[in-house]
Design an enzyme around this catalytic site. Sequence first.
Site, mmCIF file in Angstrom:
data_model
loop_
_atom_site.group_PDB
_atom_site.id
_atom_site.type_symbol
_atom_site.label_atom_id
_atom_site.label_comp_id
_atom_site.label_asym_id
_atom_site.label_seq_id
_atom_site.Cartn_x
_atom_site.Cartn_y
_atom_site.Cartn_z
ATOM 1 N N GLU A 179 54.485 -1.531 84.819
ATOM 2 C CA GLU A 179 54.513 -2.353 86.031
ATOM 3 C C GLU A 179 53.101 -2.836 86.318
ATOM 4 O OE1 GLU A 179 55.947 0.203 89.145
ATOM 5 O OE2 GLU A 179 54.643 1.837 88.543
ATOM 6 N N LEU A 203 57.969 2.289 89.956
ATOM 7 C CA LEU A 203 58.439 2.343 91.329
ATOM 8 C C LEU A 203 59.744 1.557 91.440
ATOM 9 C CD1 LEU A 203 57.724 3.234 94.252
ATOM 10 C CD2 LEU A 203 56.798 0.932 94.555
#
Length: 283
Positions: A179, A203
Amino acid sequence: MSRTVYVNGSFVPEEAAKVSVFDRGFLFADGVYEVTSVLGGKLIDFAGHAKRLERSLNELDMAAPCTMDELLKIHRELVRLNEVDEGLVYLQVTRGAADRDFVFPEGVAPTLVLFTQSKTLIDSPAAKKGAKIISIEDIRWGRRDIKTVQLLYPSMGKMMAKAAGADDAWLVEDGFVTEGTSNNAYIVKNGRIITRQLSTDILHGITRAAVLRFAREAQMEVEERPFTIEEAMDADEAFTTSASAFVMPVVSVDGAELGDGTPGPVAKRLREIYLDESQKVAV
């Protein structure tokens, strides 16, 4: 005029806000947080952020400081007191204050802090220009699905990007992008949106969930799988999602210009859809 912030049951001027030097958020980064955007004085996707907060607290065996309904009232009151039309509400919960010990303390009340930031979000110059991304090694701990306040390495990543003349960094582990430093990452190839699937590696973005739902409703093809930096450099376009930037187009990766070097049509369309749909259900 100073902002009003919330600390452990009280709304106080920011210069009067204090927490203990023994707070475990300060000593151990033993805390979690959420950031909720505000548009037109209303909260965007609050229910999703509240649900993720509960999950983070449960994963760390940390007590909730109040009910989610009470938390919504606090958010709304802070937005009202600070006259926030467009911006962010930051919330942090820590395990509380106790004498320094690695063992979790018992019978300690959690610390709850919230503050607002007025900020232009919709008419973002960065979104019009698009972001330049570099890649860096992902050396964070293995539970990135818990939204903890352990943000030192993401901060270092942003500084690495700044030093390289870029806007942000994507983190790479075992050859694949996990990410961004503070966002979820996507590439677009032949009209297909590709993004890493949910796991403990990333996340579970609230904006991510909404954007992917809107993409599928708009008949866009979505593939959830890991992708490499090489794939990203060869993509037609790319973008990131987060609560503070919504859908942010990416125009280059490690110096490789994507498309014509301007925000791509998929990212621009998803940003439009997200802003339109999310404001309809804002609270």
